[in-house]
Design an enzyme around this catalytic site. Sequence first.
Site, PDB file in Angstrom:
ATOM      1  N   ASN A  68     -59.174  -7.547  19.780  1.00  0.00           N
ATOM      2  CA  ASN A  68     -59.898  -6.948  18.643  1.00  0.00           C
ATOM      3  C   ASN A  68     -59.606  -7.615  17.300  1.00  0.00           C
ATOM      4  O   ASN A  68     -60.421  -7.533  16.393  1.00  0.00           O
ATOM      5  CB  ASN A  68     -59.694  -5.434  18.593  1.00  0.00           C
ATOM      6  CG  ASN A  68     -58.258  -5.028  18.405  1.00  0.00           C
ATOM      7  OD1 ASN A  68     -57.352  -5.851  18.519  1.00  0.00           O
ATOM      8  ND2 ASN A  68     -58.035  -3.774  18.109  1.00  0.00           N
TER       9      ASN A  68
ATOM     10  N   LYS B  23     -50.097 -15.816  24.369  1.00  0.00           N
ATOM     11  CA  LYS B  23     -51.066 -15.538  25.420  1.00  0.00           C
ATOM     12  C   LYS B  23     -52.159 -14.668  24.802  1.00  0.00           C
ATOM     13  O   LYS B  23     -51.944 -13.481  24.565  1.00  0.00           O
ATOM     14  CB  LYS B  23     -50.409 -14.792  26.588  1.00  0.00           C
ATOM     15  CG  LYS B  23     -51.322 -14.675  27.782  1.00  0.00           C
ATOM     16  CD  LYS B  23     -51.153 -13.375  28.541  1.00  0.00           C
ATOM     17  CE  LYS B  23     -51.813 -12.214  27.906  1.00  0.00           C
ATOM     18  NZ  LYS B  23     -53.274 -12.303  27.673  1.00  0.00           N
TER      19      LYS B  23
ATOM     20  N   GLU C  59     -57.563   7.560  22.677  1.00  0.00           N
ATOM     21  CA  GLU C  59     -58.228   6.619  21.772  1.00  0.00           C
ATOM     22  C   GLU C  59     -59.601   6.219  22.332  1.00  0.00           C
ATOM     23  O   GLU C  59     -59.679   5.683  23.427  1.00  0.00           O
ATOM     24  CB  GLU C  59     -57.321   5.391  21.686  1.00  0.00           C
ATOM     25  CG  GLU C  59     -57.461   4.599  20.442  1.00  0.00           C
ATOM     26  CD  GLU C  59     -56.431   3.467  20.395  1.00  0.00           C
ATOM     27  OE1 GLU C  59     -55.797   3.165  21.427  1.00  0.00           O
ATOM     28  OE2 GLU C  59     -56.286   2.883  19.319  1.00  0.00           O
TER      29      GLU C  59
ATOM     30  N   ALA D  60     -55.807 -12.592  24.508  1.00  0.00           N
ATOM     31  CA  ALA D  60     -56.591 -11.760  25.432  1.00  0.00           C
ATOM     32  C   ALA D  60     -57.649 -12.632  26.107  1.00  0.00           C
ATOM     33  O   ALA D  60     -58.137 -13.605  25.513  1.00  0.00           O
ATOM     34  CB  ALA D  60     -57.253 -10.630  24.662  1.00  0.00           C
TER      35      ALA D  60
ATOM     36  N   GLU E  19     -46.705  -3.268  18.921  1.00  0.00           N
ATOM     37  CA  GLU E  19     -47.732  -2.647  18.074  1.00  0.00           C
ATOM     38  C   GLU E  19     -48.758  -2.065  19.031  1.00  0.00           C
ATOM     39  O   GLU E  19     -49.564  -2.797  19.604  1.00  0.00           O
ATOM     40  CB  GLU E  19     -48.409  -3.690  17.175  1.00  0.00           C
ATOM     41  CG  GLU E  19     -47.461  -4.453  16.271  1.00  0.00           C
ATOM     42  CD  GLU E  19     -47.021  -3.666  15.054  1.00  0.00           C
ATOM     43  OE1 GLU E  19     -47.487  -2.526  14.877  1.00  0.00           O
ATOM     44  OE2 GLU E  19     -46.177  -4.184  14.298  1.00  0.00           O
TER      45      GLU E  19
ATOM     46  N   SER F 220     -52.341  -2.088  24.166  1.00  0.00           N
ATOM     47  CA  SER F 220     -52.306  -0.676  24.548  1.00  0.00           C
ATOM     48  C   SER F 220     -50.873  -0.186  24.777  1.00  0.00           C
ATOM     49  O   SER F 220     -49.977  -0.961  25.133  1.00  0.00           O
ATOM     50  CB  SER F 220     -53.123  -0.480  25.822  1.00  0.00           C
ATOM     51  OG  SER F 220     -52.550  -1.237  26.860  1.00  0.00           O
TER      52      SER F 220
ATOM     53  N   CYS G  83     -57.035  -0.447  16.054  1.00  0.00           N
ATOM     54  CA  CYS G  83     -55.997   0.543  16.371  1.00  0.00           C
ATOM     55  C   CYS G  83     -55.763   1.478  15.207  1.00  0.00           C
ATOM     56  O   CYS G  83     -55.166   2.531  15.379  1.00  0.00           O
ATOM     57  CB  CYS G  83     -54.721  -0.169  16.755  1.00  0.00           C
ATOM     58  SG  CYS G  83     -54.266  -1.358  15.514  1.00  0.00           S
TER      59      CYS G  83
HETATM   60  P1  NAD Z   1     -54.422  -4.239  26.524  1.00  0.00           P
HETATM   61  O1  NAD Z   1     -53.043  -3.711  26.369  1.00  0.00           O
HETATM   62  O2  NAD Z   1     -55.096  -4.096  27.811  1.00  0.00           O
HETATM   63  O3  NAD Z   1     -54.465  -5.799  26.182  1.00  0.00           O
HETATM   64  C1  NAD Z   1     -53.755  -6.360  25.130  1.00  0.00           C
HETATM   65  C2  NAD Z   1     -53.164  -7.683  25.597  1.00  0.00           C
HETATM   66  O4  NAD Z   1     -52.278  -7.442  26.678  1.00  0.00           O
HETATM   67  C3  NAD Z   1     -54.201  -8.674  26.113  1.00  0.00           C
HETATM   68  O5  NAD Z   1     -53.787  -9.979  25.729  1.00  0.00           O
HETATM   69  C4  NAD Z   1     -54.098  -8.523  27.614  1.00  0.00           C
HETATM   70  O6  NAD Z   1     -54.482  -9.673  28.312  1.00  0.00           O
HETATM   71  C5  NAD Z   1     -52.618  -8.273  27.786  1.00  0.00           C
HETATM   72  N1  NAD Z   1     -52.243  -7.605  29.032  1.00  0.00           N
HETATM   73  C6  NAD Z   1     -52.936  -6.672  29.717  1.00  0.00           C
HETATM   74  N2  NAD Z   1     -52.240  -6.303  30.832  1.00  0.00           N
HETATM   75  C7  NAD Z   1     -51.089  -7.010  30.803  1.00  0.00           C
HETATM   76  C8  NAD Z   1     -49.947  -7.073  31.665  1.00  0.00           C
HETATM   77  N3  NAD Z   1     -49.842  -6.320  32.755  1.00  0.00           N
HETATM   78  N4  NAD Z   1     -48.940  -7.918  31.337  1.00  0.00           N
HETATM   79  C9  NAD Z   1     -49.026  -8.678  30.233  1.00  0.00           C
HETATM   80  N5  NAD Z   1     -50.058  -8.672  29.386  1.00  0.00           N
HETATM   81  C10 NAD Z   1     -51.082  -7.839  29.661  1.00  0.00           C
HETATM   82  O7  NAD Z   1     -55.224  -3.592  25.341  1.00  0.00           O
HETATM   83  P2  NAD Z   1     -56.753  -3.780  25.000  1.00  0.00           P
HETATM   84  O8  NAD Z   1     -57.445  -2.624  25.589  1.00  0.00           O
HETATM   85  O9  NAD Z   1     -57.234  -5.123  25.266  1.00  0.00           O
HETATM   86  O10 NAD Z   1     -56.637  -3.652  23.431  1.00  0.00           O
HETATM   87  C11 NAD Z   1     -56.845  -2.491  22.747  1.00  0.00           C
HETATM   88  C12 NAD Z   1     -55.536  -1.729  22.522  1.00  0.00           C
HETATM   89  O11 NAD Z   1     -54.687  -2.420  21.622  1.00  0.00           O
HETATM   90  C13 NAD Z   1     -55.770  -0.397  21.906  1.00  0.00           C
HETATM   91  O12 NAD Z   1     -54.986   0.578  22.530  1.00  0.00           O
HETATM   92  C14 NAD Z   1     -55.318  -0.573  20.463  1.00  0.00           C
HETATM   93  O13 NAD Z   1     -54.959   0.585  19.816  1.00  0.00           O
HETATM   94  C15 NAD Z   1     -54.232  -1.555  20.596  1.00  0.00           C
HETATM   95  N6  NAD Z   1     -54.053  -2.300  19.363  1.00  0.00           N
HETATM   96  C16 NAD Z   1     -52.942  -2.063  18.623  1.00  0.00           C
HETATM   97  C17 NAD Z   1     -52.748  -2.739  17.432  1.00  0.00           C
HETATM   98  C18 NAD Z   1     -51.522  -2.499  16.605  1.00  0.00           C
HETATM   99  O14 NAD Z   1     -51.244  -3.299  15.744  1.00  0.00           O
HETATM  100  N7  NAD Z   1     -50.774  -1.447  16.827  1.00  0.00           N
HETATM  101  C19 NAD Z   1     -53.692  -3.679  17.012  1.00  0.00           C
HETATM  102  C20 NAD Z   1     -54.818  -3.904  17.796  1.00  0.00           C
HETATM  103  C21 NAD Z   1     -54.969  -3.198  18.989  1.00  0.00           C
END
Ligand code: NAD
Length: 476
Positions: free
Chosen positions: A151, A174, A379, A176, A250, A229, A284
């Site tokens: 995002n 790494k 969310e 997304a 985060e 997440s 987020c």
């Molecule tokens: P996600 O956790 O699925 O993905 C985030 C990243 O983690 C991606 O690069 C993904 O490839 C990686 N990932 C997924 N599974 C993994 C695993 N098993 N091992 C290692 N890496 C893995 O989240 P999403 O749905 O793509 O993103 C949205 C989420 O991110 C929302 O919950 C949002 O609130 C959060 N977010 C938080 C912030 C913050 O600063 N706190 C900022 C942006 C987004």
Amino acid sequence: MTTTVTYPRYLSDDWHDPGRHFDVNSPATQTLVGKAADCGEAEARAAVDIAWRAFESWRAVNAFERSATLRRWHGLIMAHQEELGRLMALEMGKPIREGRAEAAYAAGFVEWYADEAKRVYGTWFPSHHQGKRLLAIKQPVGPAFAITPWNFPAAMLARKAAPALAAGCPMIVKPAKQTPFTAIKLAELWLEAGGPPGTLQVLPTSQPRPLTQVMMSDPRIRKVSFTGSTEVGKLLYAQAADTVKRLSLELGGHAPYLVFDDADLDGAVAQVVACKFRNAGQTCVCTNRVYVQDGLFEPFVERFTQAVEGLAVGDPLDDATDIGPLVDEAGLAKVVEHVDEALSKGASVATGGRATGGLYYAPTVLTNVTNEMAIMHDETFGPVAPVVRFEREEEAIEQANDTPFGLAAYLYTRDLGRAIRVSEALEYGLVGVNDGVPAAPYAPFGGVKESGIGREGGPWGIEEYLEIKYVSIAIG
Ligand code: NAD
């Protein structure tokens, strides 16, 4: 404008081709944007070797030289602002005006940490021994690994890599799977700025688990920074225990917006719209639930609904677009599910409330929402604003805090005492008072409770990449 990008290679100490690739599709048109290198365990192991070697030389580079390299990187990011904005519009559907703003926001972190590199101060402190002199010095923690979300593909990379590089830590990123190209472009610009090969590596993958496992189990990776997440964050927290890595998380949020009776109506509407609907609600820190005090409830809903109806939904590459598509099928499905469940339990649609084709969902305002509905706890990550009525300040604070999350919260009021009282009572890492978009490169960003640990941005952000060493010197 061309609409395909191909980086079938990944960037380590040089460009490498893993021989495997994955497709990146545009959420707006569902057509192929480009092919990205698909890195796995072998590439991850090689990247750690490279980072480890790069650490020896990068940590020894004079802080002023590291700073100058970051400054050049900042200049190049700004020079490529349009291209980066367009890449984000293509690969994740962010409206191009927001993409340009994100590129500048990302560059802002690089500029800030270019300066911070020169301010990593130690301390000379007193001892009760006459013959001793005591020092506390700060040193880079070591090679770092970052996992970034789709995002904010530019800003999240910069928010992690800039302080790491400023502190003397090589960084492996790494990105997304939806957004590898923005990350690769930033790393390419780092090389162009004179960043030494191997100090910033980008390894795209369609299979994050095995690649991440290599990083998490290797003791040479000393620091992990994750934005994404809460579910994945918890997994990484557990994995980091084995080698006791430093960790910044985060994670997700569920941001309340409290609008009090005394608020300036136009100002409150403008801020809630800005907070809720940027990036189609996929940030987020976007508000997830709007609480409006009794006396202002009806006029707020009316004006807010009008403002939401005025948002332009369309092609992310079009300058006039306010709202683009959701990032993927799963993202759209979650929005549909949340709204449908709320409607089945008695919520009313003030505007929107339906998918409009492809990955688009109409900007939506819901009323008659209750705590039994999933949208009030989970969310949504989409362009949907539930608006709830409240009577007393204490009641609003209690509802706002009734969540395992604690990233961002907002309030709108003209009463100074209330602004301070409520800000202090909200259990969140950041609070916007009459400000729906508070994040800035020089401010601390991060959550409490299940929204994460650590802070990014400002002078706080570089501390995450520094260790303190105590040196005691007996002078005889
Ligand atoms: P996600 O956790 O699925 O993905 C985030 C990243 O983690 C991606 O690069 C993904 O490839 C990686 N990932 C997924 N599974 C993994 C695993 N098993 N091992 C290692 N890496 C893995 O989240 P999403 O749905 O793509 O993103 C949205 C989420 O991110 C929302 O919950 C949002 O609130 C959060 N977010 C938080 C912030 C913050 O600063 N706190 C900022 C942006 C987004």
